[in-house]
Write a protein that holds these residues in place. Structure first.
Motif, PDB file in Angstrom:
ATOM      1  N   MET A  50       0.926  -1.180   0.013  1.00 14.06           N
ATOM      2  CA  MET A  50      -0.381  -0.219   0.262  1.00 14.06           C
ATOM      3  C   MET A  50       0.882   0.815  -0.113  1.00 14.06           C
ATOM      4  O   MET A  50       2.066   1.142   0.787  1.00 14.06           O
ATOM      5  N   ALA A  51       0.489   2.196  -0.568  1.00 17.53           N
ATOM      6  CA  ALA A  51       1.540   3.876  -0.715  1.00 17.53           C
ATOM      7  C   ALA A  51       1.082   3.938   0.302  1.00 17.53           C
ATOM      8  O   ALA A  51      -0.195   4.024   0.852  1.00 17.53           O
ATOM      9  N   LYS A  52       2.066   4.661   1.414  1.00 11.42           N
ATOM     10  CA  LYS A  52       2.279   5.355   2.362  1.00 11.42           C
ATOM     11  C   LYS A  52       2.308   7.313   2.124  1.00 11.42           C
ATOM     12  O   LYS A  52       3.335   6.930   1.179  1.00 11.42           O
ATOM     13  N   ARG A  53       2.181   7.730   2.855  1.00  2.82           N
ATOM     14  CA  ARG A  53       2.955   9.333   3.022  1.00  2.82           C
ATOM     15  C   ARG A  53       3.729   8.983   4.225  1.00  2.82           C
ATOM     16  O   ARG A  53       3.195   9.028   5.275  1.00  2.82           O
ATOM     17  N   ILE A  54       5.064   9.847   4.386  1.00  3.64           N
ATOM     18  CA  ILE A  54       6.022  10.028   5.081  1.00  3.64           C
ATOM     19  C   ILE A  54       5.877  11.322   5.444  1.00  3.64           C
ATOM     20  O   ILE A  54       6.970  11.769   4.195  1.00  3.64           O
ATOM     21  N   ASP A  55       5.421  11.834   6.603  1.00  3.52           N
ATOM     22  CA  ASP A  55       6.433  13.215   6.781  1.00  3.52           C
ATOM     23  C   ASP A  55       7.495  13.161   7.374  1.00  3.52           C
ATOM     24  O   ASP A  55       7.398  12.566   8.654  1.00  3.52           O
ATOM     25  N   TYR A  56       8.580  13.805   6.617  1.00  3.45           N
ATOM     26  CA  TYR A  56       9.290  14.489   7.976  1.00  3.45           C
ATOM     27  C   TYR A  56       9.629  15.694   8.034  1.00  3.45           C
ATOM     28  O   TYR A  56       8.570  16.741   7.604  1.00  3.45           O
ATOM     29  N   TYR A  57      10.404  16.325   9.386  1.00  2.00           N
ATOM     30  CA  TYR A  57      10.417  17.717   9.820  1.00  2.00           C
ATOM     31  C   TYR A  57      11.694  17.894  10.298  1.00  2.00           C
ATOM     32  O   TYR A  57      11.787  17.454  11.197  1.00  2.00           O
ATOM     33  N   ASP A  58      12.692  18.516   9.044  1.00  2.00           N
ATOM     34  CA  ASP A  58      13.936  19.206   9.945  1.00  2.00           C
ATOM     35  C   ASP A  58      15.010  17.745  10.432  1.00  2.00           C
ATOM     36  O   ASP A  58      15.619  17.639  11.293  1.00  2.00           O
ATOM     37  N   ASP A  59      14.811  16.917   9.808  1.00  3.18           N
ATOM     38  CA  ASP A  59      14.838  15.877   9.782  1.00  3.18           C
ATOM     39  C   ASP A  59      16.422  15.935   8.709  1.00  3.18           C
ATOM     40  O   ASP A  59      16.366  15.557   7.382  1.00  3.18           O
ATOM     41  N   PRO A  60      17.258  15.545   9.521  1.00  3.97           N
ATOM     42  CA  PRO A  60      18.700  15.335   7.968  1.00  3.97           C
ATOM     43  C   PRO A  60      18.695  14.288   7.248  1.00  3.97           C
ATOM     44  O   PRO A  60      19.437  14.125   5.751  1.00  3.97           O
ATOM     45  N   ASP A  61      17.831  13.106   7.457  1.00  2.00           N
ATOM     46  CA  ASP A  61      18.252  11.969   6.420  1.00  2.00           C
ATOM     47  C   ASP A  61      16.958  12.143   5.576  1.00  2.00           C
ATOM     48  O   ASP A  61      15.944  11.545   5.076  1.00  2.00           O
ATOM     49  N   ALA A  62      15.699  13.164   5.928  1.00  2.19           N
ATOM     50  CA  ALA A  62      15.120  13.086   4.936  1.00  2.19           C
ATOM     51  C   ALA A  62      15.551  13.214   3.341  1.00  2.19           C
ATOM     52  O   ALA A  62      16.205  14.373   3.047  1.00  2.19           O
ATOM     53  N   PRO A  63      13.979  12.850   1.998  1.00  4.99           N
ATOM     54  CA  PRO A  63      14.403  12.920   0.613  1.00  4.99           C
ATOM     55  C   PRO A  63      14.366  14.832   0.516  1.00  4.99           C
ATOM     56  O   PRO A  63      13.510  15.335   1.628  1.00  4.99           O
ATOM     57  N   ALA A  64      15.338  14.977  -0.536  1.00  4.28           N
ATOM     58  CA  ALA A  64      15.154  16.271  -0.490  1.00  4.28           C
ATOM     59  C   ALA A  64      14.055  16.634  -1.671  1.00  4.28           C
ATOM     60  O   ALA A  64      13.377  15.952  -2.434  1.00  4.28           O
ATOM     61  N   ALA A  65      12.779  17.264  -1.889  1.00  7.19           N
ATOM     62  CA  ALA A  65      11.707  18.154  -2.174  1.00  7.19           C
ATOM     63  C   ALA A  65      12.327  18.132  -3.171  1.00  7.19           C
ATOM     64  O   ALA A  65      13.289  18.132  -4.076  1.00  7.19           O
ATOM     65  N   ASN A  66      10.910  17.271  -4.852  1.00  8.63           N
ATOM     66  CA  ASN A  66      11.344  17.546  -6.087  1.00  8.63           C
ATOM     67  C   ASN A  66       9.999  17.448  -6.556  1.00  8.63           C
ATOM     68  O   ASN A  66       9.776  18.164  -7.915  1.00  8.63           O
ATOM     69  N   SER A  67       9.101  18.487  -5.518  1.00 10.43           N
ATOM     70  CA  SER A  67       7.837  19.089  -6.352  1.00 10.43           C
ATOM     71  C   SER A  67       7.370  20.472  -5.009  1.00 10.43           C
ATOM     72  O   SER A  67       7.920  20.201  -3.886  1.00 10.43           O
ATOM     73  N   LEU A  68       6.205  21.204  -4.959  1.00 11.29           N
ATOM     74  CA  LEU A  68       5.906  21.721  -4.904  1.00 11.29           C
ATOM     75  C   LEU A  68       4.186  21.793  -5.247  1.00 11.29           C
ATOM     76  O   LEU A  68       4.320  22.899  -6.615  1.00 11.29           O
ATOM     77  N   VAL A  69       3.376  21.311  -3.744  1.00 10.24           N
ATOM     78  CA  VAL A  69       1.973  21.282  -4.928  1.00 10.24           C
ATOM     79  C   VAL A  69       1.066  22.033  -4.219  1.00 10.24           C
ATOM     80  O   VAL A  69       1.080  22.218  -2.990  1.00 10.24           O
ATOM     81  N   PRO A  70       0.161  23.200  -4.046  1.00 13.40           N
ATOM     82  CA  PRO A  70      -0.240  23.678  -3.928  1.00 13.40           C
ATOM     83  C   PRO A  70      -1.413  23.187  -3.450  1.00 13.40           C
ATOM     84  O   PRO A  70      -1.811  22.403  -3.624  1.00 13.40           O
ATOM     85  N   SER A  71      -1.891  23.044  -2.133  1.00 19.95           N
ATOM     86  CA  SER A  71      -2.711  22.311  -1.271  1.00 19.95           C
ATOM     87  C   SER A  71      -3.449  23.114  -0.492  1.00 19.95           C
ATOM     88  O   SER A  71      -2.821  24.330   0.298  1.00 19.95           O
ATOM     89  N   VAL A  72      -4.928  22.350   0.025  1.00 20.40           N
ATOM     90  CA  VAL A  72      -5.901  22.751   1.267  1.00 20.40           C
ATOM     91  C   VAL A  72      -5.818  22.506   2.306  1.00 20.40           C
ATOM     92  O   VAL A  72      -5.962  21.061   1.767  1.00 20.40           O
ATOM     93  N   ASN A  73      -6.026  22.538   3.328  1.00 14.72           N
ATOM     94  CA  ASN A  73      -6.916  21.738   4.394  1.00 14.72           C
ATOM     95  C   ASN A  73      -7.941  22.912   5.082  1.00 14.72           C
ATOM     96  O   ASN A  73      -7.885  24.344   4.823  1.00 14.72           O
ATOM     97  N   VAL A  74      -9.034  22.081   5.727  1.00 16.27           N
ATOM     98  CA  VAL A  74     -10.245  23.087   5.716  1.00 16.27           C
ATOM     99  C   VAL A  74     -10.165  22.542   7.672  1.00 16.27           C
ATOM    100  O   VAL A  74     -10.812  21.195   8.072  1.00 16.27           O
ATOM    101  N   VAL A  75     -10.585  23.451   8.399  1.00 15.09           N
ATOM    102  CA  VAL A  75     -11.067  22.761   9.939  1.00 15.09           C
ATOM    103  C   VAL A  75     -12.250  23.643   9.886  1.00 15.09           C
ATOM    104  O   VAL A  75     -12.824  24.293   9.095  1.00 15.09           O
ATOM    105  N   VAL A  76     -13.421  22.344   9.165  1.00 12.07           N
ATOM    106  CA  VAL A  76     -14.872  22.325   9.806  1.00 12.07           C
ATOM    107  C   VAL A  76     -15.083  22.647  11.152  1.00 12.07           C
ATOM    108  O   VAL A  76     -14.752  21.036  11.530  1.00 12.07           O
ATOM    109  N   THR A  77     -16.227  23.343  10.881  1.00 14.04           N
ATOM    110  CA  THR A  77     -17.122  22.983  12.228  1.00 14.04           C
ATOM    111  C   THR A  77     -18.440  22.869  12.234  1.00 14.04           C
ATOM    112  O   THR A  77     -18.985  23.192  10.900  1.00 14.04           O
ATOM    113  N   ASN A  78     -19.254  21.693  13.136  1.00 13.04           N
ATOM    114  CA  ASN A  78     -20.561  21.894  13.031  1.00 13.04           C
ATOM    115  C   ASN A  78     -21.615  23.055  13.779  1.00 13.04           C
ATOM    116  O   ASN A  78     -20.581  23.886  14.811  1.00 13.04           O
TER     117      ASN A  78
END
Length: 158
Positions: A1-29
Motif C-alpha cells: 500500500m502506498a504511504k505518506r511519510i512526513d519529515y520535519y527538520d530531519d537530516p535524513d529526509a529526502p530532498a524535495a522534488n515538487s511544490l504542490v499548492p494544497s488546502v486543508n479545512v477546519v470544518v466545524t458544526n
C-alpha cells in the motif's frame, strides 16, 4: 500500500522534488466540534484537504476535498493560516514524489451531509474541540489545528 511519510527538520529526509499548492479545512458544526479524518495512507488524524486542481479556486478546492474525503458539504468562512516551511517535506512512496509543504488552511462551516469514510479516510467523525489534540497526528497538522484552536484573530503566515 502506498504511504505518506512526513519529515520535519530531519537530516535524513529526502530532498524535495515538487511544490504542490494544497488546502486543508477546519470544518466545524453548530456544536463547535471539528470534522476529523483518520487518513488511510499513514493512519494519522487530520482535517480534510488536498491538492488544488488546475482551473479551481482555493475555496472550490477546499469544498471539493472536504466533500470527497468526508461526505460533508461545507462553506468557507475564513483563513486560518499559510504553511510553507521548507523543513517539512512529505514523501509519497507510490511514486517517489517528495513535496515541500505548501498549504493554505481555511475555516469552514458544515452545511449538510454525514461523516462518511472514503478511499482517503478510514474514519471520519466530529470531535469535540477539547479532544482534538489528544488524537495521533503529524506535527505539522497538530500545529495547524492548535493555531486554529488558539482563537488568534490573524492568520498564521509561515
Amino acid at each position: 500500500m502506498a504511504k505518506r511519510i512526513d519529515y520535519y527538520d530531519d537530516p535524513d529526509a529526502p530532498a524535495a522534488n515538487s511544490l504542490v499548492p494544497s488546502v486543508n479545512v477546519v470544518v466545524t458544526n453548530d456544536a463547535g466540534d471539528l470534522l476529523m479524518i483518520r487518513r488511510t495512507d499513514n493512519d494519522n488524524w487530520a482535517v480534510p484537504g488536498g491538492a488544488i486542481d488546475l482551473g479551481e479556486s482555493i475555496p472550490q478546492a477546499a469544498i471539493r476535498e472536504t466533500l470527497e474525503e468526508t461526505g460533508v458539504l461545507c462553506e468557507i468562512t475564513g483563513l486560518s493560516g499559510t504553511y510553507s516551511d521548507p523543513r517539512h517535506v512529505i514523501l509519497y512512496t507510490s511514486d517517489g514524489e517528495v513535496r515541500q509543504e505548501f498549504s493554505l488552511v481555511l475555516v469552514g462551516r458544515a452545511i449538510s451531509g454525514e461523516p462518511t469514510p472514503s478511499d482517503e479516510s478510514r474514519e471520519v467523525r466530529w470531535v469535540p474541540r477539547e479532544q482534538v489534540t489528544s488524537l495521533r497526528m503529524d506535527r505539522s497538522m497538530r500545529m495547524r489545528i492548535e493555531h486554529y484552536l488558539s482563537g488568534t484573530s490573524s492568520p498564521h503566515i509561515g
